[in-house]
Design a protein around this motif. Structure first.
Motif, PDB file in Angstrom:
ATOM      1  N   VAL A 105       0.841  -1.199   0.000  1.00 36.20           N
ATOM      2  CA  VAL A 105       0.000   0.000   0.000  1.00 36.20           C
ATOM      3  C   VAL A 105       0.875   1.247   0.000  1.00 36.20           C
ATOM      4  CG1 VAL A 105      -1.755   1.250   1.322  1.00 36.20           C
ATOM      5  CG2 VAL A 105      -1.769  -1.239   1.299  1.00 36.20           C
ATOM      6  N   GLU A 106       0.457   2.240  -0.770  1.00 35.58           N
ATOM      7  CA  GLU A 106       1.164   3.529  -0.736  1.00 35.58           C
ATOM      8  C   GLU A 106       0.701   4.310   0.478  1.00 35.58           C
ATOM      9  OE1 GLU A 106       1.166   6.021  -4.143  1.00 35.58           O
ATOM     10  OE2 GLU A 106       2.071   4.498  -5.427  1.00 35.58           O
ATOM     11  N   VAL A 107       1.675   4.790   1.227  1.00 34.64           N
ATOM     12  CA  VAL A 107       1.354   5.553   2.431  1.00 34.64           C
ATOM     13  C   VAL A 107       1.940   6.942   2.263  1.00 34.64           C
ATOM     14  CG1 VAL A 107       1.589   5.657   4.936  1.00 34.64           C
ATOM     15  CG2 VAL A 107       1.522   3.429   3.791  1.00 34.64           C
ATOM     16  N   GLU A 108       1.119   7.961   2.484  1.00 34.28           N
ATOM     17  CA  GLU A 108       1.622   9.333   2.359  1.00 34.28           C
ATOM     18  C   GLU A 108       2.759   9.559   3.343  1.00 34.28           C
ATOM     19  OE1 GLU A 108      -1.639  12.474   1.767  1.00 34.28           O
ATOM     20  OE2 GLU A 108      -2.658  10.678   2.465  1.00 34.28           O
ATOM     21  N   ASP A 109       3.824  10.171   2.825  1.00 31.40           N
ATOM     22  CA  ASP A 109       5.026  10.360   3.623  1.00 31.40           C
ATOM     23  C   ASP A 109       4.924  11.667   4.419  1.00 31.40           C
ATOM     24  OD1 ASP A 109       7.464  10.138   4.709  1.00 31.40           O
ATOM     25  OD2 ASP A 109       8.605  10.273   2.851  1.00 31.40           O
ATOM     26  N   GLN A 145      12.060   1.259  -0.680  1.00 31.84           N
ATOM     27  CA  GLN A 145      11.906   2.176  -1.804  1.00 31.84           C
ATOM     28  C   GLN A 145      10.652   3.044  -1.687  1.00 31.84           C
ATOM     29  OE1 GLN A 145      14.463   1.114  -3.670  1.00 31.84           O
ATOM     30  NE2 GLN A 145      14.478   2.891  -5.023  1.00 31.84           N
ATOM     31  N   HIS A 146      10.721   4.244  -2.187  1.00 30.36           N
ATOM     32  CA  HIS A 146       9.536   5.090  -2.293  1.00 30.36           C
ATOM     33  C   HIS A 146       8.825   4.811  -3.601  1.00 30.36           C
ATOM     34  CE1 HIS A 146      10.435   7.419   1.187  1.00 30.36           C
ATOM     35  NE2 HIS A 146       9.463   8.271   0.936  1.00 30.36           N
ATOM     36  N   SER A 147       7.522   5.110  -3.606  1.00 31.69           N
ATOM     37  CA  SER A 147       6.789   5.081  -4.863  1.00 31.69           C
ATOM     38  C   SER A 147       6.398   6.520  -5.127  1.00 31.69           C
ATOM     39  CB  SER A 147       5.557   4.192  -4.712  1.00 31.69           C
ATOM     40  OG  SER A 147       4.730   4.328  -5.833  1.00 31.69           O
ATOM     41  N   GLY A 148       7.213   7.194  -5.914  1.00 30.60           N
ATOM     42  CA  GLY A 148       7.004   8.626  -6.137  1.00 30.60           C
ATOM     43  C   GLY A 148       7.226   9.382  -4.840  1.00 30.60           C
ATOM     44  N   GLU A 149       6.161  10.090  -4.413  1.00 34.45           N
ATOM     45  CA  GLU A 149       6.243  10.888  -3.187  1.00 34.45           C
ATOM     46  C   GLU A 149       5.936  10.047  -1.949  1.00 34.45           C
ATOM     47  OE1 GLU A 149       6.628  14.670  -2.845  1.00 34.45           O
ATOM     48  OE2 GLU A 149       7.850  13.766  -4.433  1.00 34.45           O
ATOM     49  N   GLY A 176       1.523  -6.713  -7.230  1.00 30.19           N
ATOM     50  CA  GLY A 176       2.708  -7.509  -6.936  1.00 30.19           C
ATOM     51  C   GLY A 176       3.815  -7.364  -7.955  1.00 30.19           C
ATOM     52  N   SER A 177       3.454  -7.510  -9.250  1.00 30.70           N
ATOM     53  CA  SER A 177       4.474  -7.480 -10.306  1.00 30.70           C
ATOM     54  C   SER A 177       5.299  -6.193 -10.231  1.00 30.70           C
ATOM     55  CB  SER A 177       3.800  -7.609 -11.672  1.00 30.70           C
ATOM     56  OG  SER A 177       2.817  -6.607 -11.791  1.00 30.70           O
ATOM     57  N   LYS A 178       4.639  -5.093  -9.809  1.00 35.34           N
ATOM     58  CA  LYS A 178       5.339  -3.812  -9.720  1.00 35.34           C
ATOM     59  C   LYS A 178       6.230  -3.758  -8.473  1.00 35.34           C
ATOM     60  CE  LYS A 178       3.884   0.686 -10.065  1.00 35.34           C
ATOM     61  NZ  LYS A 178       2.760   1.613  -9.792  1.00 35.34           N
ATOM     62  N   VAL A 179       5.730  -4.406  -7.414  1.00 32.01           N
ATOM     63  CA  VAL A 179       6.453  -4.364  -6.140  1.00 32.01           C
ATOM     64  C   VAL A 179       7.827  -5.025  -6.253  1.00 32.01           C
ATOM     65  CG1 VAL A 179       6.440  -5.189  -3.759  1.00 32.01           C
ATOM     66  CG2 VAL A 179       4.331  -4.322  -4.776  1.00 32.01           C
ATOM     67  N   TYR A 180       7.878  -6.167  -6.955  1.00 33.51           N
ATOM     68  CA  TYR A 180       9.121  -6.936  -7.012  1.00 33.51           C
ATOM     69  C   TYR A 180      10.242  -6.191  -7.725  1.00 33.51           C
ATOM     70  CZ  TYR A 180       5.531 -10.454  -6.173  1.00 33.51           C
ATOM     71  OH  TYR A 180       4.456 -11.120  -5.689  1.00 33.51           O
ATOM     72  N   THR A 181       9.856  -5.294  -8.629  1.00 31.67           N
ATOM     73  CA  THR A 181      10.887  -4.639  -9.444  1.00 31.67           C
ATOM     74  C   THR A 181      11.035  -3.160  -9.132  1.00 31.67           C
ATOM     75  OG1 THR A 181       9.197  -4.334 -11.129  1.00 31.67           O
ATOM     76  CG2 THR A 181      10.664  -6.226 -11.394  1.00 31.67           C
ATOM     77  N   MET A 182      10.350  -2.714  -8.067  1.00 32.88           N
ATOM     78  CA  MET A 182      10.367  -1.288  -7.752  1.00 32.88           C
ATOM     79  C   MET A 182      11.746  -0.777  -7.409  1.00 32.88           C
ATOM     80  SD  MET A 182       7.083  -0.089  -5.680  1.00 32.88           S
ATOM     81  CE  MET A 182       7.893   0.677  -4.322  1.00 32.88           C
TER      82      MET A 182
END
Lengths: 143, 139
Positions: free
Chosen positions: A74-78, A105-109, A137-143
């Motif tokens: 899940v993306e959590v606001e930083d 790793q961050h996902s964007g902000e 999932g597929s995105k998580v493994y390669t983030m």
């Protein structure tokens, strides 16, 4: 919208974690996130890696007990209150979080956190309805 | 057949055999008297613990008993290997299973034991006679 996590049973004694990381290094598997739950006698290592199949094969070959579990990334606001917002949504719906840990790793902000929740489908639906980004999932493994 | 102080533990079965033979029969040997451990005054045969473990599907057939003496009290620790069927990613489930094994041993044998989950292949696989008991008591 699920990610796969692998869990490894470890005895709580010197060198066990080192051996797991050595096996993964040898198999050329990259660890993306991890959490360790421990008791006085044993521990459970939970890993998100870039190649589940390779990691499981390598660990099993060396005699470790390994299992796969579905989790949610899940993306959590930083910012202050970012995590609370998500936990509050789950709490209001009476959904219990078994455990969670943070992604490097961050996902964007945003920060990324891994949640182990049950029932998983209901939780994902609920989060998406509340405009929380659930990462596939597929995105998580390669983030 | 003559058996004289072999220290085998078995029972006699007077029922006629299905093959028609009516002679008294001997059941399977369940253990030997010199296998017996005395833990806080309770007689414990490793084969009894084995049968408790075998009755639980998720438990692997590899176990080891470690007997110690702490503060003048015998302690029994049962090492059980965690295979795929026993494993869970949640610690609370693993601890629940640990407690369930201990409870079954207590219910069946009347002796409390500590159950310790260990990694697979930690307990030595022996050809032939397995080393099931490690007795560290010095009496």
């Amino acid at each position: 919208m699920r990610a796969e996590q692998i869990s490894v049973f470890l005895e709580n004694k010197a060198g066990r974690l080192a051996e797991v990381s050595a096996i993964l290094a040898e198999a050329n598997v990259n660890i993306r996130a991890l959490a360790l739950a421990d008791t006085s006698d044993f521990g459970v290592l939970r890993l998100i890696v870039n190649d589940n199949q390779k990691a499981i094969e390598a660990l099993k070959k060396r005699g470790f007990t390994v299992s796969k579990t579905d989790v949610v990334a899940v993306e959590v606001e930083d910012r202050p209150g970012g995590l609370y917002r998500i936990l509050d949504i789950l709490h209001q719906a009476g959904i219990n979080v078994e455990y969670m840990y943070a992604f490097v790793q961050h996902s964007g902000e945003n920060a990324v956190m891994i949640f182990r929740i049950d029932p998983i489908d209901e939780a994902v639906k609920l989060l998406q309805e509340n405009n929380v980004t659930v990462i596939d999932g597929s995105k998580v493994y390669t983030m | 057949m003559i058996r004289y102080r072999t220290r085998d533990i078995t029972s006699l079965n007077p029922e006629p055999c299905i093959c028609g033979r009516t002679h008294i029969r001997m059941n399977r040997v369940s253990g030997r008297t010199d296998d017996m451990l005395i833990i806080r005054g309770v007689n414990v045969f490793p084969s009894q613990i084995e049968s408790v473990l075998m009755e639980m599907d998720e438990v692997e057939p590899y176990y080891q008993l470690v007997v110690d003496r702490k503060d003048n009290l015998d302690t029994l620790t049962v090492l059980v290997e965690v295979g795929e069927r026993l494993f869970s990613d949640e610690v609370k489930h693993l601890q629940k299973r640990e407690r369930k094994i201990a409870k079954n041993i207590k219910d069946y044998l009347g002796v409390s034991a500590k159950v310790k989950l260990v990694e697979p292949k930690v307990i030595a696989r022996s050809q032939g006679k397995a080393v099931r008991v490690i007795d560290n008591r010095s009496i």
